[in-house]
Write a protein that holds these residues in place. Sequence first.
Motif, PDB file in Angstrom:
ATOM      1  N   PRO A 185      -9.282  36.731  62.007  1.00 56.58           N
ATOM      2  CA  PRO A 185      -8.066  37.554  61.958  1.00 56.58           C
ATOM      3  C   PRO A 185      -8.441  38.966  61.508  1.00 56.58           C
ATOM      4  O   PRO A 185      -9.120  39.128  60.493  1.00 56.58           O
ATOM      5  CB  PRO A 185      -7.198  36.876  60.898  1.00 56.58           C
ATOM      6  N   GLU A 186      -8.012  39.972  62.286  1.00 58.96           N
ATOM      7  CA  GLU A 186      -8.440  41.340  61.962  1.00 58.96           C
ATOM      8  C   GLU A 186      -7.834  41.820  60.649  1.00 58.96           C
ATOM      9  O   GLU A 186      -8.487  42.548  59.893  1.00 58.96           O
ATOM     10  CB  GLU A 186      -8.064  42.298  63.100  1.00 58.96           C
ATOM     11  N   ASN A 187      -6.608  41.428  60.358  1.00 60.62           N
ATOM     12  CA  ASN A 187      -5.950  41.904  59.135  1.00 60.62           C
ATOM     13  C   ASN A 187      -5.155  40.854  58.364  1.00 60.62           C
ATOM     14  O   ASN A 187      -4.994  40.988  57.158  1.00 60.62           O
ATOM     15  CB  ASN A 187      -5.014  43.086  59.470  1.00 60.62           C
ATOM     16  N   ILE A 188      -4.637  39.830  59.028  1.00 60.20           N
ATOM     17  CA  ILE A 188      -3.588  39.025  58.376  1.00 60.20           C
ATOM     18  C   ILE A 188      -4.051  38.053  57.296  1.00 60.20           C
ATOM     19  O   ILE A 188      -3.225  37.417  56.664  1.00 60.20           O
ATOM     20  CB  ILE A 188      -2.713  38.265  59.414  1.00 60.20           C
ATOM     21  N   MET A 189      -5.363  37.930  57.080  1.00 61.25           N
ATOM     22  CA  MET A 189      -5.810  37.101  55.948  1.00 61.25           C
ATOM     23  C   MET A 189      -6.208  37.972  54.757  1.00 61.25           C
ATOM     24  O   MET A 189      -6.662  37.462  53.738  1.00 61.25           O
ATOM     25  CB  MET A 189      -6.999  36.241  56.338  1.00 61.25           C
ATOM     26  N   LYS A 190      -6.085  39.279  54.914  1.00 63.21           N
ATOM     27  CA  LYS A 190      -6.478  40.171  53.822  1.00 63.21           C
ATOM     28  C   LYS A 190      -5.409  40.139  52.727  1.00 63.21           C
ATOM     29  O   LYS A 190      -4.238  39.867  53.012  1.00 63.21           O
ATOM     30  CB  LYS A 190      -6.688  41.575  54.364  1.00 63.21           C
ATOM     31  N   PRO A 191      -5.823  40.440  51.481  1.00 64.03           N
ATOM     32  CA  PRO A 191      -4.897  40.283  50.353  1.00 64.03           C
ATOM     33  C   PRO A 191      -3.515  40.918  50.543  1.00 64.03           C
ATOM     34  O   PRO A 191      -2.508  40.288  50.237  1.00 64.03           O
ATOM     35  CB  PRO A 191      -5.649  40.935  49.184  1.00 64.03           C
ATOM     36  N   TRP A 234     -11.947  41.862  48.432  1.00 64.43           N
ATOM     37  CA  TRP A 234     -12.336  43.166  48.977  1.00 64.43           C
ATOM     38  C   TRP A 234     -11.715  44.231  48.093  1.00 64.43           C
ATOM     39  O   TRP A 234     -10.801  43.928  47.307  1.00 64.43           O
ATOM     40  CB  TRP A 234     -11.814  43.272  50.432  1.00 64.43           C
ATOM     41  N   HIS A 235     -12.182  45.480  48.269  1.00 65.03           N
ATOM     42  CA  HIS A 235     -11.562  46.564  47.484  1.00 65.03           C
ATOM     43  C   HIS A 235     -10.499  47.299  48.298  1.00 65.03           C
ATOM     44  O   HIS A 235      -9.815  48.161  47.772  1.00 65.03           O
ATOM     45  CB  HIS A 235     -12.625  47.553  46.993  1.00 65.03           C
ATOM     46  N   GLN A 236     -10.392  46.964  49.596  1.00 69.96           N
ATOM     47  CA  GLN A 236      -9.380  47.616  50.429  1.00 69.96           C
ATOM     48  C   GLN A 236      -8.296  46.626  50.823  1.00 69.96           C
ATOM     49  O   GLN A 236      -8.465  45.432  50.705  1.00 69.96           O
ATOM     50  CB  GLN A 236     -10.017  48.131  51.722  1.00 69.96           C
ATOM     51  N   GLN A 237      -7.203  47.182  51.366  1.00 67.57           N
ATOM     52  CA  GLN A 237      -6.077  46.361  51.821  1.00 67.57           C
ATOM     53  C   GLN A 237      -5.641  45.361  50.746  1.00 67.57           C
ATOM     54  O   GLN A 237      -5.421  44.179  51.016  1.00 67.57           O
ATOM     55  CB  GLN A 237      -6.412  45.696  53.161  1.00 67.57           C
ATOM     56  N   LEU A 238      -5.512  45.904  49.529  1.00 67.52           N
ATOM     57  CA  LEU A 238      -4.987  45.123  48.412  1.00 67.52           C
ATOM     58  C   LEU A 238      -3.492  45.406  48.300  1.00 67.52           C
ATOM     59  O   LEU A 238      -3.062  46.523  48.573  1.00 67.52           O
ATOM     60  CB  LEU A 238      -5.665  45.557  47.105  1.00 67.52           C
ATOM     61  N   PRO A 239      -2.702  44.407  47.881  1.00 64.88           N
ATOM     62  CA  PRO A 239      -1.289  44.699  47.661  1.00 64.88           C
ATOM     63  C   PRO A 239      -1.171  45.595  46.417  1.00 64.88           C
ATOM     64  O   PRO A 239      -1.975  45.461  45.484  1.00 64.88           O
ATOM     65  CB  PRO A 239      -0.683  43.322  47.400  1.00 64.88           C
TER      66      PRO A 239
END
Length: 322
Positions: free
Chosen positions: A43-49, A85-90
């Motif tokens: 998944p390109e984005n949807i599993m990211k925090p 990860w350090h990006q795409q954090l809520p």
Amino acid sequence: CALQPALYQLSDFPIGCAVDLNKLDYNPTYAQLLGQQFNQLSPENIMKPEHIHPQPNYYHWSEVDSLLSYCQKEHKSLHGHTLIWHQQLPPWMEEFEGTTAEWEAMFKDHIQSICRHFKGKVRAWDVVNEAFNEDGTLRNSIWKQHLGAAYIEKAFRYAHEADPDALLFYNDFNLAINPKKRAAVLSLLKNLKQRGLALDGIGLQMHISIAFPENRVIESAFQDFSKAGFLVHISELDISVNPYGGDFQAGAEIWERQAQKLAAVISLYKQIENSQRYGITFWGLSDADSWIPSAFNRKDYPLLFDGNYQAKAAYCKMKESL
Ligand code: G3I
């Protein structure tokens, strides 16, 4: 060249693609080609925090669950990207205020809730993503600031506890081109493995270009990690044709150079012991789906299919090389 047999049918390791669920649901051309050619999806984005854990006590499962049912129905494996990860954090996570113990509890809950939810259903996890700076030091992410350098080891322990059958990866970029960074990552991974940690493989992202890195540099990266006993995943492959930006004229000669670069990557990858080839994943399906033009504000065409989902020279060359 013909679209069949499909890429994955010609390969003895999985051929993956980063997937955008919206396009899979609403763009029939995209869905048809993706389903036909690939047998593993990241998944390109949807599993990211920020997507999956938008509020402290709320996990947003439905999108990934729907992707997972697609994968099960279509016999594709799902590669989990990414837990830490350090990006795409809520925002709530970045602004989290708490003692070290509360940070640790939040970190553990994040990893284990996700791993438990997908237990037995994902083939592997990118447990930690992009923890290193280019000079080989550890990035000063919120995780390092609040949990110290040991957060990496802890992340792998927690993930393994929650889903003991999933393969666990460390994933990063520039590991081929940057020897300092590669050495630092390799030394940490070897050290953790020696201490008995479940750490199965390395994700070499491979956002590369027709100009660099040189093939012998790519070869040494593959060999360094495989000889140390790690599975090797080319996890986010794309081959930029316009790495320095500026005016760009596409033409047959450029597509041929891109195809040659891909052929070299495939043939070097095939030199790795069969049992250590986890697979090759492209970071997007067509040039219209690539993250690069918007991220770097330049024209670029780094993938196997053009913006109209037609096969490029790279696609045809890949089939010859597999
Ligand atoms: O979700 C919003 C949407 O609501 C809004 O309308 C739109 C307008 O710009 O933005 C959307 O968010 C974008 C998101 O992708 C989803 O499309 C972000 O702006 C954009 O920054 C984000 O980019 C992603 C990037 O990671 C973030 O760093 C790319 O799609 C994704 O391909 C990229 O992937 C990373 C890997 O996970 C790790 N390795 C590097 C790789 C490339 O950066």
